[in-house]
Write a protein that holds these residues in place. Sequence first.
Motif, short mmCIF file in Angstrom:
data_model
loop_
_atom_site.label_atom_id
_atom_site.label_comp_id
_atom_site.label_asym_id
_atom_site.label_seq_id
_atom_site.Cartn_x
_atom_site.Cartn_y
_atom_site.Cartn_z
N ILE A 225 1.04 -1.02 0.05
CA ILE A 225 0.11 0.16 0.18
C ILE A 225 0.73 1.13 -0.17
O ILE A 225 0.77 2.19 -1.16
CB ILE A 225 -1.03 -0.21 0.83
CG1 ILE A 225 -1.80 -1.07 1.03
CG2 ILE A 225 -1.37 1.25 1.66
CD1 ILE A 225 -3.36 -1.53 2.63
N THR A 226 2.26 1.41 0.85
CA THR A 226 2.86 2.36 0.66
C THR A 226 3.60 2.59 -0.76
O THR A 226 3.67 3.74 -1.22
CB THR A 226 3.75 2.29 2.09
OG1 THR A 226 3.20 1.45 3.15
CG2 THR A 226 5.28 3.45 2.16
N ARG A 229 1.99 4.39 -3.55
CA ARG A 229 1.40 5.59 -2.80
C ARG A 229 1.93 6.82 -3.56
O ARG A 229 2.09 7.51 -3.13
CB ARG A 229 0.70 5.90 -1.00
CG ARG A 229 -0.54 4.92 -0.65
CD ARG A 229 -0.70 5.67 0.61
NE ARG A 229 -1.59 4.72 1.20
CZ ARG A 229 -1.97 5.08 2.33
NH1 ARG A 229 -1.40 5.30 3.32
NH2 ARG A 229 -3.91 4.30 2.86
N SER A 231 4.36 8.31 -5.74
CA SER A 231 3.78 9.39 -7.03
C SER A 231 5.23 8.57 -8.56
O SER A 231 5.10 8.16 -9.06
CB SER A 231 3.93 10.62 -6.59
OG SER A 231 5.06 11.23 -6.75
N ARG A 236 8.79 3.99 -6.65
CA ARG A 236 8.51 2.48 -6.67
C ARG A 236 9.56 1.51 -6.55
O ARG A 236 9.62 0.84 -5.65
CB ARG A 236 7.07 2.29 -7.17
CG ARG A 236 6.17 3.13 -6.45
CD ARG A 236 4.96 2.42 -7.40
NE ARG A 236 4.16 2.91 -8.60
CZ ARG A 236 4.29 3.77 -9.66
NH1 ARG A 236 3.80 4.34 -8.75
NH2 ARG A 236 4.17 4.19 -11.03
#
Length: 321
Positions: A225-226, A229, A231, A236
């Motif tokens: 989930i983190t 998030r 951007s 990521r």
Amino acid sequence: MKAFEVNSTRVTEFLILGFPTLNDYKLPFFSIVLLMYSMTICENVLIILLVSTSQRLQSPMYFFLGHLALSDIILVTSIAPKMLDVIIRGGSTIPYVGCLAQFYLYGGAVCAECFLLTAMSYDRYLAICRPLHYISVMSVKLRYSLIISSWLLSFMLVLITFLFVCGLDFCGSNVINHFFCDFAPLLELSCSDTTIVSIDIIVLSVPITLLPFLLIIITYVYIFITIFRISSTSGRQKTFSTCSSHLVVVSTYYGSMLIIYMVPYRGHSLTVNKFISLVYIVLTPFLNPMIYSLKNKEIQSSVIIYLKDCNKKTVFNGRRK
């Protein structure tokens, strides 16, 4: 070599069959297992040395990795030497006491691995989901608390099952159709009532296997989930790379173990059972250092520095002589 004891006589040794279907290929199979075992010991000892001596590898992640390497050494060493003897001989006997000792060391190492992988997932959760609090939460005190509790809990919980197994009578066949003294084959050979032991292993599987696995899943849900998030794509990828090695190790280890122990022992062929056991007993400890080192520049650079230092010391000592 006795494969059967008279019913009125207590079994004093077990005959481990190993891999009868591979007897025609036992030399190449023996060579592969010996090579993997030797490399596993060298790789994991190197990881422990690096974590202990390198200033680059003093973060909590590497602290846990060093103990994971130790558990891998205990796991593979409790099984592989005797397995090599079984392979080359096409079957080999092991004393009753030696069989129980192998069972206890193996069980303790497996449990320790489960708890250590859980501690490592919590470390990755803090690093990714709570980076501002990571250093304060993952303190030296917490690190040692997690490590000490992992090792103590592992061998204390396995001791309960070990004592139950010690209380069993073995007075019939002594042939273990496996390559080590695993829990299920021992229960099959016992001439005692094994109901209590079976209940014990089901109850203990909750804190040893299911609960750690559930905690790992929960931490990775929060981690993903983190990550989603974030951007930027590069952000990521960079964040995911910090936990990808641990995720691969967890998937391999728990995947093979759950197949073995969550599916009924007679639910799949003995040959398949043996080869799946090989995955987490021999292959996983062999691959773990490679997986953690493959994309980790800090470990790679530490290896290079360590080897250079060793080479300098060798040359210096050679000149002194």
